[in-house]
Design a protein around this motif. Structure first.
Motif, PDB file in Angstrom:
ATOM      1  N   LEU A 174       2.131  -5.270  -6.403  1.00 61.70           N
ATOM      2  CA  LEU A 174       1.773  -3.978  -6.999  1.00 61.70           C
ATOM      3  C   LEU A 174       0.616  -3.324  -6.234  1.00 61.70           C
ATOM      4  O   LEU A 174       0.621  -2.128  -5.979  1.00 61.70           O
ATOM      5  CB  LEU A 174       1.393  -4.166  -8.467  1.00 61.70           C
ATOM      6  N   ARG A 175      -0.355  -4.143  -5.841  1.00 59.72           N
ATOM      7  CA  ARG A 175      -1.510  -3.605  -5.114  1.00 59.72           C
ATOM      8  C   ARG A 175      -1.082  -3.086  -3.735  1.00 59.72           C
ATOM      9  O   ARG A 175      -1.562  -2.056  -3.286  1.00 59.72           O
ATOM     10  CB  ARG A 175      -2.603  -4.674  -4.979  1.00 59.72           C
ATOM     11  N   ILE A 176      -0.175  -3.811  -3.087  1.00 60.77           N
ATOM     12  CA  ILE A 176       0.316  -3.343  -1.773  1.00 60.77           C
ATOM     13  C   ILE A 176       1.045  -2.014  -1.930  1.00 60.77           C
ATOM     14  O   ILE A 176       0.834  -1.093  -1.147  1.00 60.77           O
ATOM     15  CB  ILE A 176       1.259  -4.389  -1.134  1.00 60.77           C
ATOM     16  N   LEU A 177       1.911  -1.914  -2.938  1.00 61.38           N
ATOM     17  CA  LEU A 177       2.636  -0.659  -3.168  1.00 61.38           C
ATOM     18  C   LEU A 177       1.652   0.486  -3.403  1.00 61.38           C
ATOM     19  O   LEU A 177       1.815   1.575  -2.865  1.00 61.38           O
ATOM     20  CB  LEU A 177       3.578  -0.803  -4.372  1.00 61.38           C
ATOM     21  N   TYR A 178       0.633   0.201  -4.210  1.00 61.29           N
ATOM     22  CA  TYR A 178      -0.373   1.236  -4.487  1.00 61.29           C
ATOM     23  C   TYR A 178      -1.108   1.631  -3.195  1.00 61.29           C
ATOM     24  O   TYR A 178      -1.314   2.820  -2.923  1.00 61.29           O
ATOM     25  CB  TYR A 178      -1.387   0.750  -5.539  1.00 61.29           C
ATOM     26  N   GLY A 181       0.860   3.810  -0.968  1.00 61.58           N
ATOM     27  CA  GLY A 181       0.832   5.161  -1.523  1.00 61.58           C
ATOM     28  C   GLY A 181      -0.485   5.865  -1.250  1.00 61.58           C
ATOM     29  O   GLY A 181      -0.514   7.010  -0.782  1.00 61.58           O
ATOM     30  N   GLU A 182      -1.591   5.169  -1.494  1.00 63.82           N
ATOM     31  CA  GLU A 182      -2.908   5.790  -1.352  1.00 63.82           C
ATOM     32  C   GLU A 182      -3.258   6.076   0.111  1.00 63.82           C
ATOM     33  O   GLU A 182      -3.818   7.123   0.429  1.00 63.82           O
ATOM     34  CB  GLU A 182      -3.967   4.885  -2.002  1.00 63.82           C
ATOM     35  N   LEU A 183      -2.919   5.156   1.008  1.00 60.96           N
ATOM     36  CA  LEU A 183      -3.193   5.404   2.430  1.00 60.96           C
ATOM     37  C   LEU A 183      -2.280   6.509   2.974  1.00 60.96           C
ATOM     38  O   LEU A 183      -2.696   7.280   3.842  1.00 60.96           O
ATOM     39  CB  LEU A 183      -3.032   4.111   3.242  1.00 60.96           C
ATOM     40  N   SER A 184      -1.072   6.587   2.444  1.00 61.35           N
ATOM     41  CA  SER A 184      -0.182   7.702   2.812  1.00 61.35           C
ATOM     42  C   SER A 184      -0.798   9.024   2.367  1.00 61.35           C
ATOM     43  O   SER A 184      -0.823  10.001   3.114  1.00 61.35           O
ATOM     44  CB  SER A 184       1.199   7.532   2.169  1.00 61.35           C
ATOM     45  N   ARG A 185      -1.326   9.040   1.134  1.00 57.10           N
ATOM     46  CA  ARG A 185      -1.960  10.254   0.601  1.00 57.10           C
ATOM     47  C   ARG A 185      -3.173  10.645   1.450  1.00 57.10           C
ATOM     48  O   ARG A 185      -3.339  11.811   1.817  1.00 57.10           O
ATOM     49  CB  ARG A 185      -2.398  10.024  -0.849  1.00 57.10           C
ATOM     50  N   ARG A 186      -3.997   9.667   1.784  1.00 58.12           N
ATOM     51  CA  ARG A 186      -5.230   9.946   2.535  1.00 58.12           C
ATOM     52  C   ARG A 186      -4.953  10.357   3.987  1.00 58.12           C
ATOM     53  O   ARG A 186      -5.809  10.957   4.620  1.00 58.12           O
ATOM     54  CB  ARG A 186      -6.153   8.720   2.501  1.00 58.12           C
ATOM     55  N   LYS A 195       6.497   8.604  -3.262  1.00 57.17           N
ATOM     56  CA  LYS A 195       7.518   7.547  -3.356  1.00 57.17           C
ATOM     57  C   LYS A 195       6.887   6.214  -3.779  1.00 57.17           C
ATOM     58  O   LYS A 195       7.389   5.531  -4.680  1.00 57.17           O
ATOM     59  CB  LYS A 195       8.200   7.408  -1.996  1.00 57.17           C
ATOM     60  N   TYR A 196       5.765   5.849  -3.151  1.00 61.48           N
ATOM     61  CA  TYR A 196       5.165   4.541  -3.444  1.00 61.48           C
ATOM     62  C   TYR A 196       4.386   4.540  -4.762  1.00 61.48           C
ATOM     63  O   TYR A 196       4.399   3.531  -5.479  1.00 61.48           O
ATOM     64  CB  TYR A 196       4.313   4.061  -2.266  1.00 61.48           C
ATOM     65  N   PHE A 197       3.736   5.654  -5.106  1.00 60.15           N
ATOM     66  CA  PHE A 197       3.088   5.720  -6.418  1.00 60.15           C
ATOM     67  C   PHE A 197       4.140   5.611  -7.524  1.00 60.15           C
ATOM     68  O   PHE A 197       3.913   4.966  -8.550  1.00 60.15           O
ATOM     69  CB  PHE A 197       2.294   7.020  -6.572  1.00 60.15           C
ATOM     70  N   SER A 198       5.299   6.222  -7.297  1.00 61.68           N
ATOM     71  CA  SER A 198       6.390   6.140  -8.286  1.00 61.68           C
ATOM     72  C   SER A 198       6.867   4.702  -8.458  1.00 61.68           C
ATOM     73  O   SER A 198       7.170   4.263  -9.566  1.00 61.68           O
ATOM     74  CB  SER A 198       7.562   7.025  -7.859  1.00 61.68           C
ATOM     75  N   MET A 215      -4.160   4.010 -11.966  1.00 66.79           N
ATOM     76  CA  MET A 215      -4.657   4.667 -10.746  1.00 66.79           C
ATOM     77  C   MET A 215      -3.513   5.385 -10.020  1.00 66.79           C
ATOM     78  O   MET A 215      -3.675   6.501  -9.532  1.00 66.79           O
ATOM     79  CB  MET A 215      -5.308   3.643  -9.818  1.00 66.79           C
ATOM     80  N   ALA A 216      -2.351   4.733  -9.958  1.00 61.46           N
ATOM     81  CA  ALA A 216      -1.183   5.355  -9.310  1.00 61.46           C
ATOM     82  C   ALA A 216      -0.785   6.627 -10.049  1.00 61.46           C
ATOM     83  O   ALA A 216      -0.462   7.647  -9.427  1.00 61.46           O
ATOM     84  CB  ALA A 216      -0.017   4.366  -9.269  1.00 61.46           C
ATOM     85  N   ARG A 217      -0.820   6.568 -11.382  1.00 60.75           N
ATOM     86  CA  ARG A 217      -0.461   7.744 -12.178  1.00 60.75           C
ATOM     87  C   ARG A 217      -1.452   8.890 -11.931  1.00 60.75           C
ATOM     88  O   ARG A 217      -1.056  10.043 -11.774  1.00 60.75           O
ATOM     89  CB  ARG A 217      -0.420   7.361 -13.668  1.00 60.75           C
TER      90      ARG A 217
END
Length: 231
Positions: A174-178, A181-186, A195-198, A215-217
């Protein structure tokens, strides 16, 4: 009179490459004060001098091989020969075992990244080094280098997720998926971030990490709100 306890202490290490024994500083956990976290889990410490990230990579003073506690003892075929040629034979004896500042910390993390790449270290270990490089560059407001190392961390986390090489470490799926998502966003890869936050949010009913789901939400809503503003 009782001797005052210092934040730093010497810890003994054995070089994975040449078996030389040496000491390198660590920080006693009681002195580490985290006041906050960034949305990519970067810890913000109460004082920059007491920063465990500075000591994440150990550098063998004899051969120059640099490694973190997450490195595997196993070396793939020919890796030692390549490291000998590219690191040990070029090594000018240098002492990184004492108290470090941010400049020395960046040097040691880059040495660790180079040695890890030559050793073909696990993706999850490489991601950890690149992530810490990004965090340190953020702390000194060097956005160009922060972006560079976030992209490298993102690549390694994605590879780790695809190959499952994070299994057996402290990093959960779960942490890797998050983090992907977060590094993609940044790094402004917004569709990939969504996609990854979902993927994280989809696991909310089976997850034992409600904070990560929350946090993902939050990030997902932030992206959506930003997109509405630009329409």
């Amino acid at each position: 009179m009782a001797q005052q306890l210092e934040p730093h202490y010497d810890k003994k290490y054995k070089c994975l490459m040449c078996s030389h024994s040496f000491t390198s500083k660590k920080i006693r956990s009681r002195f580490v004060k985290v006041v906050d976290y960034d949305s990519d889990f970067r810890p913000i410490y109460s004082t920059e001098e007491i920063n465990p990230i500075f000591y994440y990579v150990k550098v063998c003073p004899q051969c120059g091989f640099s490694f973190s506690d997450d490195f595997q003892p196993y070396f793939p075929p020919n890796a030692k020969e390549i490291i000998t040629e590219k690191v040990c034979d070029q090594w000018v004896p240098h002492e990184f075992g004492d108290i470090r500042d941010s400049r020395m910390a960046l040097q040691t993390l880059k040495l660790g990244a180079y040695c890890g790449t030559l050793k073909k270290e696990k993706h999850i270990s490489m991601a950890g080094i690149y992530m810490r490089l990004a965090w340190l560059y953020r702390s000194i407001s060097n956005e160009e280098q922060e972006q560079r190392f976030m992209k490298l961390a993102l690549k390694e986390y994605t590879e780790s997720y695809m190959t499952d090489d994070f299994r057996g470490t402290q990093v959960t799926e779960l942490r890797i998926l998050y983090l992907i998502g977060e590094l993609s966003r940044r790094t402004n890869q917004i569709q990939q971030a969504i996609k990854y936050f979902s993927k994280v949010i989809e696991r909310q009913n089976t997850s034992t990490e409600p904070k990560t789901v929350e946090m993902a939400r939050e990030r997902w809503y932030e992206i959506r709100e930003k997109q509405k503003e630009t329409i």
